[in-house]
Structure formats: C-alpha cells, structure tokens
Design a protein around this motif. Sequence first.
Motif: not given
Length: 262
Positions: A96-105
């Motif tokens: 589905s490509c639905l996100p579980v976790e996102y991170q931006k560094i």
Amino acid sequence: MYTSKYFKTVLTRISVLCAMLAFSLPSSAIDLLDEDLHYVVTYKWGLINKDAATAVLSLRNDGPYYQAKLAASTLPWADKILMVRDTLISTMLRPSCLPVEYQKITHEGSRYGNDVVKFAISDGNVTGYATRLRSKNGGPVSKTDTVLHAKSPALDMLSVFYYLRSMDFSTKSPGSTVNVAILSGKNAEKLSVSYKGIETITFNNKTWTTYHLVFSFTMKGTVSSDAMDTWITVDESRIPVKLEGALPLGKVRAYYTGATPR
C-alpha cells in the motif's frame, strides 16, 4: 556571488526538491523493485547556472515493508558557503505504501535537526506522533513532542510519492487533481497534485516524454510553500527526470542523471 542568508534559501528549496524525487516508481500494483536513482541539483539565475548539490534516492524491500531513503548533499564549492547534508527515511507497508515511520535528519551549517513521525490509523483517521530534536553550534539538544491529526490517506514527504504511483495519469484530463495529507515533524499540510498533461522535454542531449505535475502545499487554508513542478516519464518506470521550484531570485532545478545497475 551569494549571501549566506540567500544561499540558505536556495539550499532549503534544494532539500524540498530532493524530497519530491521520490515520485519515481511504476504505477502497476505490484511489489516495487530495489532501486538507486541519481540526481544533480542546479541553481539558475540569469547567466548563473551552477550545479549546487547531488541526491540519491534508494528503495529496498524488507519483508512486509519498503525502506525508502533520500540522501542529498551540497557540492564542495557550496559547502564553503553553507554545508547541507539532508536524509529522509520512510518505512512503508507493502504494497500500500502507507507509512509506518518517517524520519528527516538535517545538517545545515551549524544546525542539526532530527524529526521522527510514527503513524497510527484508526477508522479512517490518522494520528502522527512526532518528535523534533534541534541543536545549533554543537550546543544542547531541544526536544519537542507534537501529536498531529489528519484524515486518511496521510503520508510523509517520501511515502506520498510512492503512494501516488497507483495513479494512471493517462486516464486523467489535464487540470485534474489528487489531494492527500502530509505529516511532518511539526505540521499537518494538504498537498494537491495537479496534472497538466503530457509534455516532451529535452536536456543533456536526451528527449523524454513525460507527465507534467504541479505540487501545491497548503496549511489551514494558506499556501505553506511555493508550487513546484515535476516531469515523470510516461513509461512503466515512472522516473522523475526533472523538477523545478521558483525562488525570489532564480530557480532551483533537479535533473535525473541515471540509475545504479543492480
């Protein structure tokens, strides 16, 4: 040639362009393949037309998940003005490509940032549990926790573009739009993707037949960033070959330079 303040604006737009590079995968409803795509980001203003940064977009299959990563960095000459090292990471459910976790560094000059958003879905509602870390000049790290809310589908700046792979733009009329929610480390935004039609573009002595899309971001009914354009190939690879965003002076553009053989 640049002031540090204005160059930071240029590099901020480069970071947003790099996030948009994730719109790159086939529109067929099948498992996505591992891939590494390479880009160069340029700044153009009048006679100035200079490469400023590079970016690599990667996707890996990982059991029930996709692991997507976008790493961008300024070139050595630009490092002397303001060094930027930004990395976006998204863990998404397959297929589905639905996100579980996102991170931006982010490492931008003396500033460090680390945003993490964990997604929870219930009855068509999405809750994003966001944590933001910030530091400057190697000083103490501040921490802010925020809870974000949106209607499904709610995505992040990487997963949104993989999610959109299911859209068959060949069946859409120019002017049609797709709307989704975007959760970052601080805000919930609305993204409208407008389809402008099929266009042929040429750069680096190569011609591409593409879908032209325009991305517009709003928050609470107010425009939160300038519109940005992307051109993706009409073939099954759906590679974004060119992206463009306006600045108060000039434009920032990203160009596809090739894929790493796998």
